[in-house]
Design a protein around this motif. Structure first.
Motif, PDB file in Angstrom:
ATOM      1  N   GLY A  83      30.327  13.393 -30.531  1.00  0.00           N
ATOM      2  CA  GLY A  83      29.995  14.409 -29.562  1.00  0.00           C
ATOM      3  C   GLY A  83      30.162  13.905 -28.150  1.00  0.00           C
ATOM      4  O   GLY A  83      30.352  12.714 -27.894  1.00  0.00           O
ATOM      5  N   ILE A  84      30.101  14.829 -27.220  1.00  0.00           N
ATOM      6  CA  ILE A  84      30.185  14.496 -25.800  1.00  0.00           C
ATOM      7  C   ILE A  84      28.987  15.090 -25.081  1.00  0.00           C
ATOM      8  O   ILE A  84      28.348  16.025 -25.568  1.00  0.00           O
ATOM      9  N   THR A  85      28.699  14.547 -23.929  1.00  0.00           N
ATOM     10  CA  THR A  85      27.718  15.132 -23.018  1.00  0.00           C
ATOM     11  C   THR A  85      28.372  15.214 -21.648  1.00  0.00           C
ATOM     12  O   THR A  85      28.979  14.244 -21.181  1.00  0.00           O
ATOM     13  N   SER A  86      28.280  16.376 -21.031  1.00  0.00           N
ATOM     14  CA  SER A  86      28.919  16.582 -19.735  1.00  0.00           C
ATOM     15  C   SER A  86      27.892  17.031 -18.718  1.00  0.00           C
ATOM     16  O   SER A  86      26.779  17.452 -19.067  1.00  0.00           O
ATOM     17  N   ALA A  87      28.274  16.965 -17.453  1.00  0.00           N
ATOM     18  CA  ALA A  87      27.406  17.443 -16.379  1.00  0.00           C
ATOM     19  C   ALA A  87      28.265  18.023 -15.272  1.00  0.00           C
ATOM     20  O   ALA A  87      29.298  17.452 -14.906  1.00  0.00           O
ATOM     21  N   TRP A  88      27.833  19.170 -14.781  1.00  0.00           N
ATOM     22  CA  TRP A  88      28.401  19.712 -13.547  1.00  0.00           C
ATOM     23  C   TRP A  88      27.265  19.748 -12.541  1.00  0.00           C
ATOM     24  O   TRP A  88      26.247  20.404 -12.764  1.00  0.00           O
ATOM     25  N   ALA A  89      27.414  18.980 -11.472  1.00  0.00           N
ATOM     26  CA  ALA A  89      26.349  18.836 -10.476  1.00  0.00           C
ATOM     27  C   ALA A  89      26.852  19.268  -9.108  1.00  0.00           C
ATOM     28  O   ALA A  89      27.978  18.952  -8.718  1.00  0.00           O
ATOM     29  N   ILE A  90      25.998  19.995  -8.381  1.00  0.00           N
ATOM     30  CA  ILE A  90      26.253  20.348  -6.989  1.00  0.00           C
ATOM     31  C   ILE A  90      25.021  19.922  -6.205  1.00  0.00           C
ATOM     32  O   ILE A  90      23.928  20.465  -6.401  1.00  0.00           O
ATOM     33  N   SER A  91      25.179  18.934  -5.345  1.00  0.00           N
ATOM     34  CA  SER A  91      24.040  18.386  -4.612  1.00  0.00           C
ATOM     35  C   SER A  91      24.244  18.539  -3.112  1.00  0.00           C
ATOM     36  O   SER A  91      25.367  18.517  -2.609  1.00  0.00           O
ATOM     37  N   ALA A  92      23.121  18.707  -2.392  1.00  0.00           N
ATOM     38  CA  ALA A  92      23.147  18.909  -0.941  1.00  0.00           C
ATOM     39  C   ALA A  92      22.838  17.591  -0.234  1.00  0.00           C
ATOM     40  O   ALA A  92      21.949  16.841  -0.660  1.00  0.00           O
ATOM     41  N   HIS A  93      23.565  17.323   0.864  1.00  0.00           N
ATOM     42  CA  HIS A  93      23.420  16.047   1.575  1.00  0.00           C
ATOM     43  C   HIS A  93      23.590  16.234   3.074  1.00  0.00           C
ATOM     44  O   HIS A  93      24.277  17.149   3.533  1.00  0.00           O
ATOM     45  N   ARG A  94      23.009  15.323   3.820  1.00  0.00           N
ATOM     46  CA  ARG A  94      23.227  15.296   5.259  1.00  0.00           C
ATOM     47  C   ARG A  94      24.691  14.958   5.558  1.00  0.00           C
ATOM     48  O   ARG A  94      25.367  14.310   4.748  1.00  0.00           O
ATOM     49  N   ASP A  95      25.150  15.384   6.714  1.00  0.00           N
ATOM     50  CA  ASP A  95      26.546  15.118   7.072  1.00  0.00           C
ATOM     51  C   ASP A  95      26.847  13.631   7.150  1.00  0.00           C
ATOM     52  O   ASP A  95      27.994  13.211   6.924  1.00  0.00           O
ATOM     53  N   SER A  96      25.850  12.812   7.465  1.00  0.00           N
ATOM     54  CA  SER A  96      26.092  11.364   7.514  1.00  0.00           C
ATOM     55  C   SER A  96      26.474  10.845   6.131  1.00  0.00           C
ATOM     56  O   SER A  96      27.347   9.971   6.003  1.00  0.00           O
ATOM     57  N   VAL A  97      25.848  11.379   5.090  1.00  0.00           N
ATOM     58  CA  VAL A  97      26.185  10.975   3.718  1.00  0.00           C
ATOM     59  C   VAL A  97      27.553  11.521   3.332  1.00  0.00           C
ATOM     60  O   VAL A  97      28.372  10.814   2.724  1.00  0.00           O
ATOM     61  N   VAL A  98      27.816  12.773   3.681  1.00  0.00           N
ATOM     62  CA  VAL A  98      29.120  13.360   3.398  1.00  0.00           C
ATOM     63  C   VAL A  98      30.223  12.537   4.056  1.00  0.00           C
ATOM     64  O   VAL A  98      31.273  12.278   3.456  1.00  0.00           O
ATOM     65  N   GLY A  99      29.987  12.104   5.286  1.00  0.00           N
ATOM     66  CA  GLY A  99      30.975  11.287   5.984  1.00  0.00           C
ATOM     67  C   GLY A  99      31.238   9.963   5.293  1.00  0.00           C
ATOM     68  O   GLY A  99      32.378   9.482   5.256  1.00  0.00           O
ATOM     69  N   GLU A 100      30.188   9.358   4.736  1.00  0.00           N
ATOM     70  CA  GLU A 100      30.354   8.107   4.014  1.00  0.00           C
ATOM     71  C   GLU A 100      31.116   8.314   2.703  1.00  0.00           C
ATOM     72  O   GLU A 100      31.886   7.452   2.275  1.00  0.00           O
ATOM     73  N   LEU A 101      30.895   9.454   2.072  1.00  0.00           N
ATOM     74  CA  LEU A 101      31.545   9.732   0.791  1.00  0.00           C
ATOM     75  C   LEU A 101      33.005  10.149   0.947  1.00  0.00           C
ATOM     76  O   LEU A 101      33.824   9.908   0.054  1.00  0.00           O
ATOM     77  N   ALA A 102      33.324  10.773   2.060  1.00  0.00           N
ATOM     78  CA  ALA A 102      34.639  11.394   2.223  1.00  0.00           C
ATOM     79  C   ALA A 102      35.819  10.460   1.929  1.00  0.00           C
ATOM     80  O   ALA A 102      36.741  10.848   1.198  1.00  0.00           O
ATOM     81  N   PRO A 103      35.859   9.224   2.471  1.00  0.00           N
ATOM     82  CA  PRO A 103      37.022   8.374   2.209  1.00  0.00           C
ATOM     83  C   PRO A 103      37.186   8.014   0.728  1.00  0.00           C
ATOM     84  O   PRO A 103      38.291   7.692   0.295  1.00  0.00           O
ATOM     85  N   ARG A 104      36.086   8.061  -0.022  1.00  0.00           N
ATOM     86  CA  ARG A 104      36.153   7.735  -1.449  1.00  0.00           C
ATOM     87  C   ARG A 104      36.436   8.972  -2.296  1.00  0.00           C
ATOM     88  O   ARG A 104      37.271   8.941  -3.200  1.00  0.00           O
ATOM     89  N   VAL A 105      35.732  10.053  -1.996  1.00  0.00           N
ATOM     90  CA  VAL A 105      35.739  11.212  -2.887  1.00  0.00           C
ATOM     91  C   VAL A 105      36.920  12.145  -2.639  1.00  0.00           C
ATOM     92  O   VAL A 105      37.544  12.638  -3.594  1.00  0.00           O
TER      93      VAL A 105
END
Length: 209
Positions: free
Chosen positions: A2-24
């Motif tokens: 079997g498999i287990t999956s997840a669809w996640a939508i999380s809210a973050h400050r723009d400072s976190v979004v900025g840190e994630l952007a180059p990776r994601v």
């Protein structure tokens, strides 16, 4: 197995979004550029699938269209590589490394499924025209607070239903009876709350194991 999956939508400050952007953001772009990904998307846009109750034992043409849709809505290999620190550059974990110390459960939509994929049921239930209004690629996105506000009207158009439309969507959402927040409700709730709070959003469609 079997498999287990997840669809996640999380809210973050723009400072976190900025840190994630180059990776994601490059990972999401890579998913969009996977061979046949756009072809599968266009095939679904041209010919929405019939009721999910007709899929098994269907004719060869329908079966091929369902297989194409399954490939389209499955967690992608590039996003998946960074789920468990398997990225080529470092030990970045796409789940653990996006959480914030003060993060509240109210700032997340999460649908965890056994032997199924929440994003798949969501897309089939709303259909290709509405799905095309959701930013990003097949449930994966990273948006600043300004982008959340800018995209909210389109997301509201995608996920606001008349009583008849909602009944039809519920009928095709085979996860409607699960214990998680309904996939037809959670994403719009999250978008509206993030827009009101001045937060960005990160969405990830993953296979946990």
């Amino acid at each position: 197995m079997g498999i287990t999956s997840a669809w996640a939508i999380s809210a973050h400050r723009d400072s976190v979004v900025g840190e994630l952007a180059p990776r994601v953001l490059p990972l999401i772009a890579a998913e969009r550029d996977v061979p046949y990904a756009r072809e599968r998307w266009q095939r679904w846009q041209r010919a929405p699938l019939p009721s999910h109750r007709t899929w098994y034992g269907a004719d060869a043409e329908t079966a091929a269209a369902v297989d194409s849709f399954f490939e389209l809505t499955a967690p992608g290999e590039h996003i998946q590589q960074s789920y468990g620190g398997a990225g080529p550059q470092d030990d970045f974990w796409i789940v653990d490394d996006v959480s914030e110390p003060d993060e509240s459960p109210d700032r997340m939509f999460l649908s965890v499924q056994s032997k199924d994929f929440a994003l798949r049921s969501f897309f089939h239930a709303i259909g290709p025209v509405r799905a095309a209004r959701i930013p990003g690629w097949c449930g994966n996105f990273l948006l600043t607070a300004a982008q959340v506000r800018a995209t909210l009207p389109e997301v509201e158009r995608a996920l606001t239903f008349t009583a008849e439309e909602r009944a039809a969507a519920d009928d095709q959402n085979w996860l409607g009876g699960s214990t998680d927040e309904n996939v037809l409700d959670g994403p719009l709730r999250q978008w509206r709350q993030a827009a009101e709070a001045g937060l960005g959003l990160f969405g990830a469609n993953l296979q946990i194991y």
